[in-house]
Design an enzyme around this catalytic site. Structure first.
Site, PDB file in Angstrom:
ATOM      1  N   GLU A 157      -5.707 -43.763  62.464  1.00 21.75           N
ATOM      2  CA  GLU A 157      -5.560 -43.161  61.433  1.00 21.75           C
ATOM      3  C   GLU A 157      -6.669 -42.125  61.338  1.00 21.75           C
ATOM      4  OE1 GLU A 157      -2.528 -43.192  60.225  1.00 21.75           O
ATOM      5  OE2 GLU A 157      -1.952 -44.549  61.590  1.00 21.75           O
ATOM      6  N   TRP A 194      -5.824 -39.361  63.407  1.00 19.16           N
ATOM      7  CA  TRP A 194      -4.635 -38.407  63.089  1.00 19.16           C
ATOM      8  C   TRP A 194      -5.218 -37.336  62.385  1.00 19.16           C
ATOM      9  CZ3 TRP A 194      -0.058 -37.084  64.073  1.00 19.16           C
ATOM     10  CH2 TRP A 194       0.724 -37.769  64.845  1.00 19.16           C
ATOM     11  N   TRP A 232      16.330 -22.701  55.275  1.00 17.02           N
ATOM     12  CA  TRP A 232      15.728 -23.260  54.142  1.00 17.02           C
ATOM     13  C   TRP A 232      16.459 -22.844  52.882  1.00 17.02           C
ATOM     14  CZ3 TRP A 232      13.100 -27.391  55.296  1.00 17.02           C
ATOM     15  CH2 TRP A 232      12.182 -26.948  56.164  1.00 17.02           C
ATOM     16  N   ASN A 243       1.039 -43.497  51.950  1.00 20.02           N
ATOM     17  CA  ASN A 243       1.205 -42.644  53.290  1.00 20.02           C
ATOM     18  C   ASN A 243       2.740 -42.870  53.596  1.00 20.02           C
ATOM     19  OD1 ASN A 243       0.434 -40.728  55.176  1.00 20.02           O
ATOM     20  ND2 ASN A 243       0.953 -42.412  56.588  1.00 20.02           N
ATOM     21  N   TRP A 255       9.185 -26.682  53.380  1.00 16.51           N
ATOM     22  CA  TRP A 255       8.096 -27.625  53.311  1.00 16.51           C
ATOM     23  C   TRP A 255       6.846 -26.948  52.635  1.00 16.51           C
ATOM     24  CZ3 TRP A 255       3.380 -25.886  55.487  1.00 16.51           C
ATOM     25  CH2 TRP A 255       3.353 -25.109  56.604  1.00 16.51           C
ATOM     26  N   TRP A 300       3.002 -32.340  56.213  1.00 16.09           N
ATOM     27  CA  TRP A 300       4.117 -31.822  55.927  1.00 16.09           C
ATOM     28  C   TRP A 300       4.877 -30.939  56.993  1.00 16.09           C
ATOM     29  CZ3 TRP A 300       7.175 -31.905  51.938  1.00 16.09           C
ATOM     30  CH2 TRP A 300       6.560 -32.574  50.624  1.00 16.09           C
TER      31      TRP A 300
END
Length: 456
Positions: free
Chosen positions: A274, A277, A305, A341, A359, A382
């Protein structure tokens, strides 16, 4: 002859220990000017959101105290950073300027300032302090940046052990230079003061960061295999401390390799992935500084969108969607400046896929309300959920919030904590049909694929 003063320009590295720029200045000898600049003017500067401003106030107050105990002084200045630092050089007669690197659009400001000051004969050095590996050092066999996490992290692990953390300087020969009063920056909310939940949940500053790390190692890491259950305190909650640099990833790495219980050691590799990431997000940002506004996958520029309905968007923001785990997450965010998360992915999926809202609108809301709003991780995450990012979730993966809640909050402890009226008659009906909106999202993605195919 005594050395001229050194300037240490702090940014997202608000700590004394494992701070290479501060260590270099102290090692050079002579007086040290430690400065933090509130820069909302430089090209590429993004003003902080409300929750981050609250955190910054607490972090700077803590840092000033820590520096004071070591003999130093924290100077606060406001304005375009390059001009502020150049003026401070002239004002103090400094012969050296040190800082730790950043990786987004503002690195152009840093590069130009470095060239300018070196041309004037100053020593100017920058250091790696916020990442385990510099983004340009982790590349594929062809020399290109990775776009998929697993090979990226494999390459990081193969690159060797990260350096050991640097100790805090025993003392800092601080030079007191006039600056702004912290309160003059008006970082705290007052009318209204909405930060009561943040004060309850967090302790900004280096001491708070290390206390949080120790608490996680002792109590959270042994449970980390249950990290997807939002009712369980099994995640680290180190993200805001890392975002403001009160704690470095090198310190985290070193700590979780020392003195762990067997239960904690069993979860170490997953936890460090993590951290990986976060590194991956910064690699993406380094190669695409406009990550918060530009799709990594440019074919998503054609995504249809929908213009958001104001009432629907407000229901999502305030946690009144009628979808319990979504409402729980958004209320946790509103109260504490943080969200679990797993739930972040669920609420982001609802916005971008079930509601077909861009987003970037969600990213902006998180930027304003998260205490860990990070220029790399926030935007990259996102885009990952939306399907437009690097190593993005397959677009057909639409998180079903009902099934997610059944799986990860089966007793509904998390939901009931944040949505106590969930079983009552006043709880609203869902704002969207999950099944029908999923099909609509898949149709929208087919339109993107068709546009890409037509473009050749």
């Amino acid at each position: 002859m005594a050395p001229s003063p050194s300037i240490v320009w702090l940014r997202d590295d608000l700590r004394i220990a494992d701070n290479p720029a501060l260590t270099a200045a102290v090692d050079r000898g002579g007086p040290v000017v430690v400065v933090c600049v509130l820069d909302e003017q430089s090209p590429g500067a993004r003003p902080l959101g409300g929750a981050s401003r609250w955190w910054l106030h607490g972090s700077l107050r803590s840092l000033a105290d820590d520096l004071g105990r070591a003999g130093g002084h924290l100077t606060l200045r406001r304005g375009a950073a390059a001009e502020v630092i150049a003026a401070l050089v002239a004002e103090t007669g400094a012969g050296a300027v040190y800082w730790n690197r950043r990786y987004g659009a503002l690195r152009d400001v840093d590069a130009a300032l470095k060239s300018r000051l070196r041309a004037d004969g100053l020593i100017v050095e920058s250091f790696g302090a916020s990442l385990l590996h510099e983004p340009w050092t982790i590349t594929s066999g062809s020399g290109d940046p990775y776009r998929v996490f697993t090979p990226f992290w494999r390459a990081c692990l193969a690159a060797g052990e990260p350096r050991s953390p640097l100790p805090a300087p025993a003392s800092v020969d601080g030079l007191t230079v006039p600056g702004d009063a912290l309160d003059a920056w008006a970082l705290l909310p007052t009318r209204p003061d909405w930060a009561a939940g943040l004060r309850e949940a967090w302790t900004p500053g280096e001491d708070g960061a290390h206390a949080r790390l120790e608490q996680f190692v002792e109590h959270g890491l042994p449970l980390y295999h249950r990290r997807d259950e939002p009712a369980i305190d099994a995640t680290s909650r180190l993200s805001p401390h890392l975002r403001f640099g009160e704690l470095s990833p090198h310190q985290v790495w070193a700590r979780v390799h020392a003195g762990l219980s067997p239960e904690a050691a069993a979860n170490r590799a997953k936890f460090l992935s993590e951290i990986g990431w976060r590194e991956f997000s910064y690699s993406i940002l380094f190669h695409l500084p406009q990550l918060a506004s530009i799709n990594v996958r440019r074919d998503f520029d054609a995504f249809p969108w929908q213009e958001p309905d104001p009432e629907t968007l407000e229901a999502w923001r305030r946690g009144t969607t009628g979808i319990p785990i979504v409402d729980a997450g958004m209320r946790q965010l509103w109260h504490s400046g943080w969200m679990h998360n797993r739930v972040r992915m669920i609420v982001a999926s609802l916005l971008t896929k079930n509601l077909l809202i861009d987003w970037r609108i969600g990213e902006e809301w998180f930027w304003d309300t998260l205490v860990d709003a990070d220029e790399a991780s926030n935007a990259a995450s996102w885009q990952w959920v939306a399907g437009s990012g690097a190593d993005a979730a397959p677009y057909f993966r639409v998180f079903n919030p009902v099934l997610q809640a059944d799986r990860f909050d089966p007793e509904r402890d998390y939901v009931r904590r944040w949505v106590p009226e969930v079983d009552g008659p006043e709880y609203p009906r869902p704002i969207v049909d999950l099944a029908a909106s999923r099909l609509r999202a898949l149709d929208a993605y087919e339109a993107v694929k068709a546009a890409k195919s037509a473009a050749g």
